[in-house]
Each structure stands twice: as structure tokens, then as C-alpha cells.
Design a protein around this motif. Structure first.
Motif: not given
Length: 306
Positions: A92-98, A128-134, A142-148, A301-306
Motif C-alpha cells: 500500500x502507498x497512502x497519498x495525502x490530498x489537499x 490539509x496543507x498545514x497538517x502535511x508535515x505532521x 507516504x507522500x502528500x500534496x500541499x500548498x507551499x 469545487x474551489x481551492x481547498x482550505x487544506x
């Protein structure tokens, strides 16, 4: 005992709350409670002190947590080593989507991985982008999308796309407004202060000594979109989506409030050579290098708040 029980033990120990741990592990609270009770019964000791504030490790739990973490790390290392030894990436590989999957080209990425690595199961998890690091550090993803936004040196990332966001609202909210001071004084549907989109625009206000007028604070992108469209206040949208809504006569864009933002894919630096992480990195990169704009879902859908 099972590895999933040890993982649940470690997550509860970190979050100190059964409800938050269940959300993080993507299982029900009752199932998680059963897992921990079963583990405690098998070990013959209580691991936590349960109180109204949540769950704290007791002395025995603190000692056993170290062993649990060592076992989990050893199991993870063994799995990675096995993948490196073989020609096929499995598991399995888990990808975070924001944000909305269509903007992230999730369907195209999943299709590419399925065609080239049929034994690798892709799991998508809201992140959420703010939660990606944690979530990356805890290996929830395992990998995650986020806004810089400012992020730890333990995280490596690649910029996938330079996007733009904008301030938008219904015509009656923006009519006659031409300055940042007037925009700040207008009611806002505001996201959490950790949201990269709002961090970007907040710096504009703060540089001029302005404070925004919040009407509603919300962290769900679909709710914010509906509130903005319904005239509750101004909000931040991805520019290309806002242009569509503007053409439909539903929103107006304040042209002075267009701000750049970067879409990124991140992973733990210590896992940069993991086969499954590399599969995601390379597949996402290939898809984003293809010509063409991402689709916008019919729900708009708008941009995510994530």
C-alpha cells in the motif's frame, strides 16, 4: 499481537485522544478502543490513564511504547528492503490530498500507477496543507500534496505547479471597493490562520497595518464556497475557478487581490529512496508535466482550505 495494534497504540500515545487518533488512523472510535483493550489484555497491563481530558500513558505504557516504536520501525524497514530486492513494488502507498482530486489529477496518477505497478494499492487520504508535515512524519501518509508554506527541513518536496489565488465575492460585496482598506473592512468568510492561501493574503493586509473583518470562520472548502456565493462575505478562490464563476455572473474578482501560490508534493527526506514513495513521486511528476490544464469538477469545487 498485531502490527496494527502497535500502530494504534503509538498514535494514541502521541495524540492523547481516542477521537483524534481514530480520525488519524481512518477507523471508527469503537474499533480503535477495541484494538487497545485487546492489546492491553494480551500484554496483561493497562497502557493508559483514561480521564476526561483524554488518554495519557502510564509508567508501563511509556516503557512499552519504546518497544512498540522499535517493532514498527523494524517492520517498516523490512518491508522497504523487500521491495528494494524485488522488481515489483507491492503493498500500500497512502497519498495525502489537499484539494479537489481533479485539480490534483488524481485519476490520471492512479491510472498510471495501476498500469505500471498493479501490485501497489494507492490509498487517498484527506490531508490539509498545514497538517502535511505532521502526517508525513508520523507516516500516516507516504507522500502528500500541499500548498507551499514554511516547512521542516525533514521534508523534501517538488513544486508541481505555480497557481494563482484571488479575492472574490458577490457583486454587492465588491461594488465600489478599490482599496485594501475597503476590502479589509468588508465581511470575510475566513479560513484557519494556518491555511497557505490565507497566509498569503493576510501578509498583504498586515503590511498596511490592516485587520480583516471576519464574518464566519470555516475550514471546509465546499462550505466556504457556498457561503461566499450566498453573499456572506469575501473569500479566496483559485483564479481559474473564480474566472468561470465570474463569467456565470455569480462572483466578481477583485483584480488587485491576485496572489501566487505553489502546489507541491512532499515526502520525508529519510524515505526519499523508498520504492513506493518513488513510484508516487515519479508518477505525479510525469502526469503534471503533460500538457493541459487540470479539469474542474462539475460541482465547481474551489481551492481547498487544506
Amino acid at each position: 499481537m498485531e502490527l496494527y495494534q502497535l500502530k494504534s497504540f503509538a498514535v494514541i500515545a502521541e495524540l492523547k485522544n481516542l477521537t483524534k487518533a481514530a480520525v488519524s488512523l481512518n477507523i471508527s472510535q469503537s474499533a480503535l478502543s477495541t484494538q487497545i483493550k485487546s492489546l492491553e489484555d494480551e500484554l496483561g497491563v493497562d497502557l493508559f490513564i483514561r480521564n476526561s481530558r483524554g488518554m495519557e500513558l502510564n509508567d508501563k505504557g511509556r516503557v512499552l511504547l519504546t518497544h512498540a516504536q522499535e517493532i514498527l520501525k523494524a517492520a517498516d524497514d523490512m518491508k522497504r528492503k523487500a521491495n528494494m530486492l524485488g522488481d515489483t513494488v507491492i503493498g500500500d502507498v497512502t497519498v495525502g490530498i489537499n484539494t479537489e482530486p481533479s485539480f490534483l489529477r488524481v485519476s490520471e496518477v492512479s491510472r498510471l500507477i495501476a498500469s505500471e505497478y498493479p501490485e501497489l494499492n494507492v490509498i487517498l487520504m484527506a490531508c490539509q496543507s498545514v497538517d502535511a508535515e505532521d502526517m508525513l512524519k508520523r507516516r500516516v501518509v507516504d507522500a502528500g500534496f500541499f500548498y507551499h508554506h514554511p516547512i521542516s527541513s525533514e521534508i523534501e518536496y517538488e513544486v508541481l505547479e505555480n497557481a494563482e489565488i484571488c479575492i472574490a465575492g458577490t457583486p454587492d460585496f465588491l461594488e465600489g471597493k478599490s482599496t485594501w482598506k475597503e476590502i479589509a473592512a468588508t465581511p470575510w468568510v475566513w479560513a484557519g490562520y494556518g491555511c497557505p492561501f490565507y497566509i498569503a493574503v493576510l501578509s498583504k493586509f498586515e503590511s498596511q497595518g490592516l485587520k480583516i473583518k471576519q464574518a464566519i470562520n470555516c475550514e471546509d472548502e465546499y462550505v466556504i464556497r457556498e457561503l461566499v456565493l450566498d453573499g456572506h462575505g469575501l473569500g479566496m478562490l483559485r483564479l481559474e475557478r473564480a474566472r468561470q464563476l465570474e463569467k456565470e455572473g455569480r462572483l466578481v474578482i477583485w483584480e488587485e487581490g491576485i496572489v501566487p501560490v505553489k502546489l507541491c508534493l512532499g515526502w520525508l527526506k529519510s524515505r526519499a529512496d523508498d520504492p513506493e514513495v518513488n513510484v508516487v513521486r515519479n508518477s505525479v511528476k510525469r502526469v503534471f508535466e503533460q500538457i493541459g490544464e487540470p479539469a474542474v469538477s462539475p460541482q465547481g469545487a474551489m481551492w481547498s482550505l487544506t
